[in-house]
Write a protein that holds these residues in place. Structure first.
Motif, PDB file in Angstrom:
ATOM      1  N   ARG A  89       4.231   2.343   2.112  1.00 44.79           N
ATOM      2  CA  ARG A  89       3.963   1.092   2.806  1.00 44.79           C
ATOM      3  C   ARG A  89       3.321   0.083   1.856  1.00 44.79           C
ATOM      4  O   ARG A  89       2.452   0.436   1.060  1.00 44.79           O
ATOM      5  CB  ARG A  89       3.034   1.314   4.004  1.00 44.79           C
ATOM      6  CG  ARG A  89       3.674   2.105   5.131  1.00 44.79           C
ATOM      7  CD  ARG A  89       2.749   2.197   6.332  1.00 44.79           C
ATOM      8  NE  ARG A  89       3.375   2.927   7.437  1.00 44.79           N
ATOM      9  CZ  ARG A  89       2.866   3.027   8.653  1.00 44.79           C
ATOM     10  NH1 ARG A  89       1.704   2.440   8.924  1.00 44.79           N
ATOM     11  NH2 ARG A  89       3.505   3.700   9.590  1.00 44.79           N
ATOM     12  N   GLU A 120      -7.215  -4.314   7.810  1.00 45.41           N
ATOM     13  CA  GLU A 120      -7.560  -2.907   7.596  1.00 45.41           C
ATOM     14  C   GLU A 120      -7.138  -2.388   6.225  1.00 45.41           C
ATOM     15  O   GLU A 120      -7.876  -1.646   5.582  1.00 45.41           O
ATOM     16  CB  GLU A 120      -6.926  -2.040   8.690  1.00 45.41           C
ATOM     17  CG  GLU A 120      -7.442  -2.342  10.088  1.00 45.41           C
ATOM     18  CD  GLU A 120      -6.772  -1.498  11.146  1.00 45.41           C
ATOM     19  OE1 GLU A 120      -6.061  -0.544  10.787  1.00 45.41           O
ATOM     20  OE2 GLU A 120      -6.947  -1.801  12.343  1.00 45.41           O
ATOM     21  N   GLU A 121      -5.958  -2.776   5.771  1.00 41.83           N
ATOM     22  CA  GLU A 121      -5.404  -2.205   4.545  1.00 41.83           C
ATOM     23  C   GLU A 121      -5.243  -3.226   3.426  1.00 41.83           C
ATOM     24  O   GLU A 121      -4.672  -2.922   2.390  1.00 41.83           O
ATOM     25  CB  GLU A 121      -4.031  -1.584   4.849  1.00 41.83           C
ATOM     26  CG  GLU A 121      -4.041  -0.514   5.925  1.00 41.83           C
ATOM     27  CD  GLU A 121      -4.732   0.756   5.487  1.00 41.83           C
ATOM     28  OE1 GLU A 121      -4.933   0.949   4.263  1.00 41.83           O
ATOM     29  OE2 GLU A 121      -5.070   1.572   6.366  1.00 41.83           O
ATOM     30  N   GLY A 122      -5.732  -4.441   3.640  1.00 38.75           N
ATOM     31  CA  GLY A 122      -5.545  -5.506   2.663  1.00 38.75           C
ATOM     32  C   GLY A 122      -6.405  -5.356   1.423  1.00 38.75           C
ATOM     33  O   GLY A 122      -7.129  -4.373   1.245  1.00 38.75           O
ATOM     34  N   TYR A 125       1.263  -3.407   2.257  1.00 40.94           N
ATOM     35  CA  TYR A 125       0.597  -4.244   3.249  1.00 40.94           C
ATOM     36  C   TYR A 125       0.383  -5.662   2.729  1.00 40.94           C
ATOM     37  O   TYR A 125       0.280  -5.892   1.515  1.00 40.94           O
ATOM     38  CB  TYR A 125      -0.761  -3.639   3.616  1.00 40.94           C
ATOM     39  CG  TYR A 125      -0.665  -2.462   4.549  1.00 40.94           C
ATOM     40  CD1 TYR A 125      -0.734  -2.634   5.928  1.00 40.94           C
ATOM     41  CD2 TYR A 125      -0.482  -1.176   4.049  1.00 40.94           C
ATOM     42  CE1 TYR A 125      -0.638  -1.551   6.796  1.00 40.94           C
ATOM     43  CE2 TYR A 125      -0.381  -0.081   4.904  1.00 40.94           C
ATOM     44  CZ  TYR A 125      -0.457  -0.288   6.279  1.00 40.94           C
ATOM     45  OH  TYR A 125      -0.348   0.793   7.129  1.00 40.94           O
ATOM     46  N   ALA A 126       0.289  -6.598   3.659  1.00 42.34           N
ATOM     47  CA  ALA A 126      -0.101  -7.954   3.298  1.00 42.34           C
ATOM     48  C   ALA A 126      -1.496  -7.935   2.697  1.00 42.34           C
ATOM     49  O   ALA A 126      -2.364  -7.156   3.117  1.00 42.34           O
ATOM     50  CB  ALA A 126      -0.075  -8.852   4.535  1.00 42.34           C
ATOM     51  N   ASP A 144      -3.914  -9.872   3.028  1.00 37.14           N
ATOM     52  CA  ASP A 144      -5.000 -10.236   3.942  1.00 37.14           C
ATOM     53  C   ASP A 144      -5.032  -9.365   5.193  1.00 37.14           C
ATOM     54  O   ASP A 144      -5.715  -9.721   6.170  1.00 37.14           O
ATOM     55  CB  ASP A 144      -4.886 -11.712   4.329  1.00 37.14           C
ATOM     56  CG  ASP A 144      -3.578 -12.044   5.043  1.00 37.14           C
ATOM     57  OD1 ASP A 144      -2.711 -11.151   5.167  1.00 37.14           O
ATOM     58  OD2 ASP A 144      -3.411 -13.209   5.463  1.00 37.14           O
ATOM     59  N   ASP A 145      -4.355  -8.230   5.174  1.00 36.29           N
ATOM     60  CA  ASP A 145      -4.391  -7.342   6.325  1.00 36.29           C
ATOM     61  C   ASP A 145      -5.844  -6.902   6.572  1.00 36.29           C
ATOM     62  O   ASP A 145      -6.545  -6.500   5.633  1.00 36.29           O
ATOM     63  CB  ASP A 145      -3.521  -6.111   6.077  1.00 36.29           C
ATOM     64  CG  ASP A 145      -3.425  -5.219   7.307  1.00 36.29           C
ATOM     65  OD1 ASP A 145      -2.576  -5.474   8.164  1.00 36.29           O
ATOM     66  OD2 ASP A 145      -4.231  -4.265   7.403  1.00 36.29           O
ATOM     67  N   SER A 156       5.656  -4.928  13.399  1.00 39.04           N
ATOM     68  CA  SER A 156       4.328  -5.536  13.490  1.00 39.04           C
ATOM     69  C   SER A 156       4.133  -6.671  12.497  1.00 39.04           C
ATOM     70  O   SER A 156       3.202  -7.472  12.637  1.00 39.04           O
ATOM     71  CB  SER A 156       3.254  -4.477  13.243  1.00 39.04           C
ATOM     72  OG  SER A 156       3.274  -4.060  11.877  1.00 39.04           O
ATOM     73  N   GLU A 157       4.971  -6.712  11.454  1.00 40.33           N
ATOM     74  CA  GLU A 157       4.880  -7.657  10.341  1.00 40.33           C
ATOM     75  C   GLU A 157       3.591  -7.492   9.544  1.00 40.33           C
ATOM     76  O   GLU A 157       3.222  -8.359   8.755  1.00 40.33           O
ATOM     77  CB  GLU A 157       5.056  -9.109  10.807  1.00 40.33           C
ATOM     78  CG  GLU A 157       6.433  -9.357  11.418  1.00 40.33           C
ATOM     79  CD  GLU A 157       6.733 -10.818  11.677  1.00 40.33           C
ATOM     80  OE1 GLU A 157       5.825 -11.657  11.483  1.00 40.33           O
ATOM     81  OE2 GLU A 157       7.884 -11.123  12.063  1.00 40.33           O
ATOM     82  N   ARG A 158       2.902  -6.356   9.726  1.00 41.80           N
ATOM     83  CA  ARG A 158       1.713  -6.059   8.924  1.00 41.80           C
ATOM     84  C   ARG A 158       2.092  -5.511   7.556  1.00 41.80           C
ATOM     85  O   ARG A 158       1.333  -5.667   6.598  1.00 41.80           O
ATOM     86  CB  ARG A 158       0.833  -5.027   9.621  1.00 41.80           C
ATOM     87  CG  ARG A 158       0.024  -5.526  10.787  1.00 41.80           C
ATOM     88  CD  ARG A 158      -0.867  -4.406  11.302  1.00 41.80           C
ATOM     89  NE  ARG A 158      -1.763  -3.921  10.265  1.00 41.80           N
ATOM     90  CZ  ARG A 158      -2.285  -2.688  10.247  1.00 41.80           C
ATOM     91  NH1 ARG A 158      -1.992  -1.822  11.203  1.00 41.80           N
ATOM     92  NH2 ARG A 158      -3.109  -2.322   9.277  1.00 41.80           N
ATOM     93  N   PHE A 159       3.236  -4.851   7.479  1.00 36.62           N
ATOM     94  CA  PHE A 159       3.591  -4.170   6.237  1.00 36.62           C
ATOM     95  C   PHE A 159       5.099  -4.076   6.076  1.00 36.62           C
ATOM     96  O   PHE A 159       5.869  -4.284   7.024  1.00 36.62           O
ATOM     97  CB  PHE A 159       2.968  -2.769   6.182  1.00 36.62           C
ATOM     98  CG  PHE A 159       3.480  -1.823   7.240  1.00 36.62           C
ATOM     99  CD1 PHE A 159       4.613  -1.045   7.011  1.00 36.62           C
ATOM    100  CD2 PHE A 159       2.824  -1.698   8.462  1.00 36.62           C
ATOM    101  CE1 PHE A 159       5.077  -0.171   7.982  1.00 36.62           C
ATOM    102  CE2 PHE A 159       3.283  -0.825   9.440  1.00 36.62           C
ATOM    103  CZ  PHE A 159       4.410  -0.059   9.196  1.00 36.62           C
TER     104      PHE A 159
END
Length: 229
Positions: A59, A67-69, A61-62, A64-65, A45-48
């Motif tokens: 994990r 949900e989890e940023g 995370y980016a 600027d994610d 997903s390239e989210r994390f």
């Protein structure tokens, strides 16, 4: 880029969940002295990134994610300082930690952050300067000069009692640093190259040190996996 057989199979990471694709290995962290290794594998997903130690998988995370940023106000409150979000950037987030990217920051905001870090974590600006000189391979007389040259790339900000950490990229912005024989040998195996070829491959290498301890590490990065060269 990496010798994935070496880093996974020979370094104790051979048995991993099927969803972790070893060909998407992004960062490899190696602690000087102890030889402790952590792997960071990019999810599809390239989210994390999967953060993999020999004891656990987490994990990262980016920043600027959606949900989890990161929460910029939380960072400002933690360091008791109103930073400029256009310059002080939350690059990555993991449990209890923000990684703050400084490449877009000017001297004033970088100094504001460093002095806030010194106050929050009980270290002196002089000790931060010593750390910056050590990991950058430079010999600055003051932090302002180091900030002007943008040698401080990243700061690890824990929200608990762990130590902050300063990161530089001395082979990208400077003439590099001297690495001990064990670290060079590990990196040569990681890149499947001879020692004489190694320095040419270290442009994206991070060198980091904890503030208030002697812990120092290098972090290799497969930059083109996620970024345009």
């Amino acid at each position: 880029m990496y010798d994935v057989s070496f880093i996974f199979d020979k370094c104790g990471f051979g048995e991993l969940p099927a969803e972790i694709d070893r060909n998407r290995l992004f960062n490899v962290s190696y602690e000087l002295g102890s030889g402790d290794i952590k792997l960071y594998v990019l999810d599809q997903s390239e989210r994390f990134l999967y953060k993999i130690s020999r004891a656990a998988i987490g994990r990262q995370y980016a920043g600027d994610d959606p949900e989890e940023g990161g929460d910029f106000n939380r960072l400002c409150q933690h360091l008791d300082c109103p930073f400029n979000p256009r310059e002080i950037v939350i690059d990555a987030v993991e449990e209890g930690v923000y990684y703050v990217y400084l490449d877009d920051a000017g001297v004033a905001q970088t100094m504001l952050l460093l002095h806030a870090v010194a106050e929050r974590y009980g270290v002196s600006p002089v000790s931060i300067l010593t750390t910056v000189n050590e990991i950058s391979g430079q010999h600055y007389d003051d932090l302002e000069s180091a900030a002007a040259d943008k040698v401080i790339s990243l700061v690890k900000i824990p929200f608990d009692e762990r130590h902050a950490k300063i990161y530089a990229r001395p082979f990208l912005r400077g003439k590099g640093v001297t690495l001990d024989a064990a670290t060079r040998a590990f990196l040569a195996r990681l890149y499947a190259c001879e020692d004489a070829q190694l320095d040419a491959l270290l442009g994206r290498l991070w060198v980091a040190k904890e503030l208030g301890t002697d812990r120092m590490l290098v972090v290799a990065q497969h930059h083109s996996l996620l970024h345009v060269e």
